[in-house]
Design an enzyme around this catalytic site. Structure first.
Site, short mmCIF file in Angstrom:
data_model
loop_
_atom_site.label_atom_id
_atom_site.label_comp_id
_atom_site.label_asym_id
_atom_site.label_seq_id
_atom_site.Cartn_x
_atom_site.Cartn_y
_atom_site.Cartn_z
N ASP A 11 0.83 -1.09 0.18
CA ASP A 11 -0.11 -0.10 0.02
C ASP A 11 0.94 1.33 -0.09
O ASP A 11 1.52 1.57 0.91
CB ASP A 11 -0.94 -0.01 1.31
N TYR A 229 0.92 1.00 15.00
CA TYR A 229 -0.18 0.67 13.97
C TYR A 229 0.30 1.25 12.30
O TYR A 229 0.42 2.73 12.35
CB TYR A 229 -1.48 1.16 14.41
N LYS A 232 -3.71 -2.91 8.31
CA LYS A 232 -3.39 -4.32 8.50
C LYS A 232 -2.61 -4.82 7.26
O LYS A 232 -2.10 -4.01 6.49
CB LYS A 232 -4.98 -4.89 8.27
C1 F6R Z 1 -7.30 -0.30 7.98
C2 F6R Z 1 -7.43 0.91 7.36
C3 F6R Z 1 -8.18 1.92 7.51
C4 F6R Z 1 -7.51 3.18 8.36
C5 F6R Z 1 -8.83 4.18 8.83
C6 F6R Z 1 -8.07 5.35 9.42
O1 F6R Z 1 -6.16 -0.91 7.53
O2 F6R Z 1 -6.20 1.38 6.61
O3 F6R Z 1 -9.42 1.33 8.12
O4 F6R Z 1 -7.18 2.66 9.57
O5 F6R Z 1 -9.42 4.68 7.47
O6 F6R Z 1 -7.21 5.73 8.80
P1 F6R Z 1 -6.44 7.36 9.29
O7 F6R Z 1 -5.90 7.15 10.72
O8 F6R Z 1 -5.28 7.34 8.19
O9 F6R Z 1 -7.32 8.46 9.11
MG MG Z 2 -4.09 2.51 3.06
MG MG Z 3 -4.71 -2.46 2.25
#
Ligand code: F6R
Ligand code: MG
Ligand code: MG
Length: 366
Positions: A11, A229, A232
């Site tokens: 990603d 974090y 995933k």
């Molecule tokens: C899960 C994922 C998304 C983000 C969520 C919050 O793997 O990538 O669910 O965790 O959209 O993202 P931020 O913290 O970047 O706003």
């Molecule tokens: Mg992403």
């Molecule tokens: Mg992804």
């Protein structure tokens, strides 16, 4: 000659949040791999995406863990980040590129890798599974069903070539150790481990008869590399089919049940794994639900013939509807477990930051 299939994904930024890559990112990847093909670094390739992950599917004759192949993938992801994601201010640009300098192997640097090397049979069908918004252990249940469960795979019972069963290499991602379990004899031990998919992850499956490689999965845990974090891991998996291995339909059958995996919103929730077509490989509702695509190929003299979009079939409509019923049901739990992951798995999310703030407000009750 042996042929290697390498699936490497990352990603490196996406459009409209963590939804889907930009076409320019995919085009740049295709151009770079085309160049590598002309220079004979790789034999053939297919570029796609699942959710916000760019997926490079490549064949070559260089074996697994080859620095030229891993370097090509690293350079591709880096160029995409620098030339497209940064320029277009795509969301979470370069997210999975956790290390700076490439030193020969992309494993442990962020991107996910599933590779296998084999001597081509008379005809060699494979399927590449790619998932978004879930973790590597998400393949555990499917791989068990494909290679050890006769209620899923009829060939385990009625084809003498499958009758000796398969051996599973299981990785303990916390301790960085692995164990090989020979099934069916050790099915109960296998299940004792892989029923905890957040810790024990099936890395490889081989046929007992002759140790022939049958499946290979990515095992990257971004949070363990970064110590924080980072979304995933959105795993990939390569499975070989037919002629003494499970039939393509037996392999796909394992995904007809939308079983529950960890991931989804903020990598912090349980939800159903939904099989979708390549064109539906975008995540939307609650950043999900977790989904998986399956592309089938023939591997012919080192080249990929295909793909066939295997979940693009009404035969999986029932699974999708069932999956959405389950999604609806678990979603109603909001922030409560078991929809939200347990405390151990929440350790690598942003929740501890919130809990920390409350720490000093707790007063002793005794
Ligand atoms: C899960 C994922 C998304 C983000 C969520 C919050 O793997 O990538 O669910 O965790 O959209 O993202 P931020 O913290 O970047 O706003
Ligand atoms: Mg992403
Ligand atoms: Mg992804």
């Amino acid at each position: 000659m042996e042929t290697t299939v390498s699936v490497i994904k990352a990603d490196v930024g996406s459009v409209a949040g963590h939804v889907t890559p930009h076409q320019e990112q995919l085009e740049l990847a295709r151009n770079m791999l085309e160049e590598a093909k002309n220079e004979e670094t790789i034999k053939s390739f297919y570029v796609t995406h699942c959710g916000d992950d760019v997926e490079l599917i490549m064949t070559h004759h260089k074996g697994v863990d080859n620095p030229a192949i891993h370097g090509l993938a690293w350079d591709t992801f880096t160029e995409i980040t620098e030339k497209v994601s940064d320029r277009l201010k795509l969301y979470a640009s370069g997210q999975d590129l956790l290390k700076d300098a490439f030193s020969g192997n992309i494993k442990g640097m962020g991107p996910g890798v599933a590779e296998m090397e084999f001597t081509e049979r008379k005809s060699d069908p494979i399927v590449v599974f790619m998932a978004d918004k879930t973790e590597p252990g998400a393949w555990n249940l499917a791989l068990y069903n494909i290679f050890a469960n006769p209620f899923n795979t009829a060939g385990l019972v009625i084809d003498p070539r499958l009758h000796q069963g398969f051996s599973f290499t299981v990785l303990d991602i916390q301790e960085d150790k692995e164990v090989i379990l020979r099934c069916p004899a050790e099915i109960y031990s296998l299940l004792a481990l892989i029923g905890t998919p957040g810790r024990y992850v099936i890395k490889e499956v081989r046929r007992n008869d002759d140790n022939e490689i049958a499946a290979s999965a990515s095992t990257t845990r971004l949070s363990l590399i970064a110590g924080r974090y980072v979304g995933k891991d959105d795993p990939v998996l390569v499975v070989r089919a037919q002629s003494g291995l499970p039939a393509m339909g037996e392999i796909l059958e394992a995904f007809s049940f939308p079983y529950i995996v960890a991931g989804w919103m903020r990598g912090s929730h349980h939800g159903p794994l939904i099989p979708v077509s390549e064109r539906n490989a975008r995540v939307t509702r609650f950043d999900g639900p977790p989904r998986v695509i399956a592309l089938g190929f023939q591997v012919t003299q080192g080249e990929l013939i295909g793909p066939v979009d295997l979940f693009d079939d009404p035969a999986f409509d029932y699974t999708r509807i069932k999956g959405m019923e389950i999604a609806e049901y678990v979603r109603r739990h909001g922030p409560f477990m078991p929809h939200r992951l347990g405390p151990e798995e929440m350790e690598y999310t942003t929740l501890p930051l919130v809990l920390d703030k409350l720490k000093d407000r707790f007063k002793s009750t005794s």
